[in-house]
Design a protein around this motif. Structure first.
Motif: not given
Length: 356
Positions: A115-144
């Motif tokens: 569009t001159g400044t961006a290339a927008p997505t064709r479909k509106e992403p689902d925030p819950d699905t995106v958050a679940m996928e990111r949490a799956r990749v990160l896994g359990d939090p790291l220890t100290d």
């Protein structure tokens, strides 16, 4: 009679010499060597017609057609921009320096429209699905202990897994560099310099959101971005690269001739006072501006005007600094002249706004 005979004999040797010279040299050589073949000066030309070289052969193979490339399809749930941290979708440009039909991803290489400044997505992403996928990749939090081990391994300046973040901020092609480092390393060191260091929180937010990783270490302008426990390099997201840097669009004027709440005479007086005032700070090119916002806020508690000396910083970087300070402090930019920035705190009570 005797005189006549003598005269003929005197002429005889001369005629014989002329006769010897007039003979061909090849004939004399053949007599000496007794084995000489006839060598004509030119070879005989054959009368058979030669085939035309420009005429194509009947059994010549046909040229193969280049395979058609289909446009890349990326499932990333955000709009593609050149810079994510240094651009805002809330401000619409008033013009373009190049036609929006020229996509920096190349013709036909992306299934999104530029569009001159961006290339927008064709479909509106689902925030819950995106958050679940990111949490799956990160896994359990790291220890100290795990965090301290990673920090000790990647925080030093001689780390080979380092990316320099300049005045462009978090760019689109930087995401591909991050995933390339994540193939062989659990974390990547990011060193920030220039205008983006005014707002490190914004840089950290876009790094985590766009790459899917997590910031596990932050010290002044040095960041460590962790990839996650369940990260699989073979299933990394598809990131189409930008082939060139698009021209920046034309935005509305930053400094008004007469700011809101002032008259023309008051504006001239404030600008003259600001130019003659002592500079609060002196900024260097591609420096670290982490404490600039706090220093300006403290100065506005006692003073009405603040001048920043930006010698050798550059005109474009001066304007970018003014835009960021306008939203972060907040304040009103009055003047950009000779790499000097004059800021006005406004007519509101700054002590109350800073406490809020």
């Amino acid at each position: 009679m005797l005189k006549l005979l003598q005269w003929r004999r005197s002429l005889l040797p001369k005629n014989q010499a002329i006769f010897c010279i007039s003979r061909p040299i090849s004939h004399s050589l053949c007599n000496e060597n007794d084995a000489c073949e006839y060598d004509p000066p030119f070879s005989s030309v054959s009368k058979t017609p030669q085939p035309n070289k420009t005429q194509p052969r009947k059994n010549a193979p046909k040229p193969k057609k280049a395979p058609t490339r289909r446009p890349l399809k990326s499932d990333l749930p955000f709009d593609f921009r050149y810079s994510y941290s240094e651009s805002s979708s809330s401000v619409e440009p008033i013009g373009y320096r190049e036609s929006p039909k020229f996509s920096p991803f190349g013709p036909g290489r992306l299934d999104r429209k530029w569009t001159g400044t961006a290339a927008p997505t064709r479909k509106e992403p689902d925030p819950d699905t995106v958050a679940m996928e990111r949490a799956r990749v990160l896994g359990d939090p790291l220890t100290d202990e795990e965090v301290s081990e990673l920090v000790e391994q990647y925080r030093h300046s001689d780390c080979s897994r380092q990316i320099n973040l300049g005045k462009g901020g978090v760019t689109h092609n930087m995401l591909d560099d991050i995933h390339n480092h994540w193939k062989r390393a659990e974390a990547v060191r990011i060193k920030c310099l220039g205008v983006p260091t005014l707002d490190i929180d914004n840089v950290c937010f876009h790094l985590e959101e766009k790459s899917g990783g997590k910031i596990i270490y932050r010290h002044i302008n040095v960041l460590l971005l962790y990839r996650g426990r369940n990260y699989d390099p073979k299933n990394r997201p598809v990131i189409p690269l930008m082939l060139w840097k698009p021209y920046a669009p034309i935005y509305p004027k930053l400094v008004k001739n007469v700011p809101d709440g002032l008259t023309l005479e008051e504006t001239k007086e404030l600008r003259n006072r600001g130019l003659n005032s002592h500079p609060l700070m002196r900024l260097t090119r591609n420096g670290v501006y982490v404490n600039v916002v706090g220093r300006v806020r403290e100065a506005f508690e006692t003073e009405e005007l603040v001048r920043l000396d930006c010698t050798h910083v550059g005109t474009s970087d001066c304007k970018k600094i003014g835009v960021k300070l306008k939203d972060l402090v907040p304040c009103v930019p009055l003047l950009f002249k000779d790499e000097r920035i004059v800021l006005w705190r406004g007519k509101t009570d700054y002590n109350k706004t800073s406490e809020n």
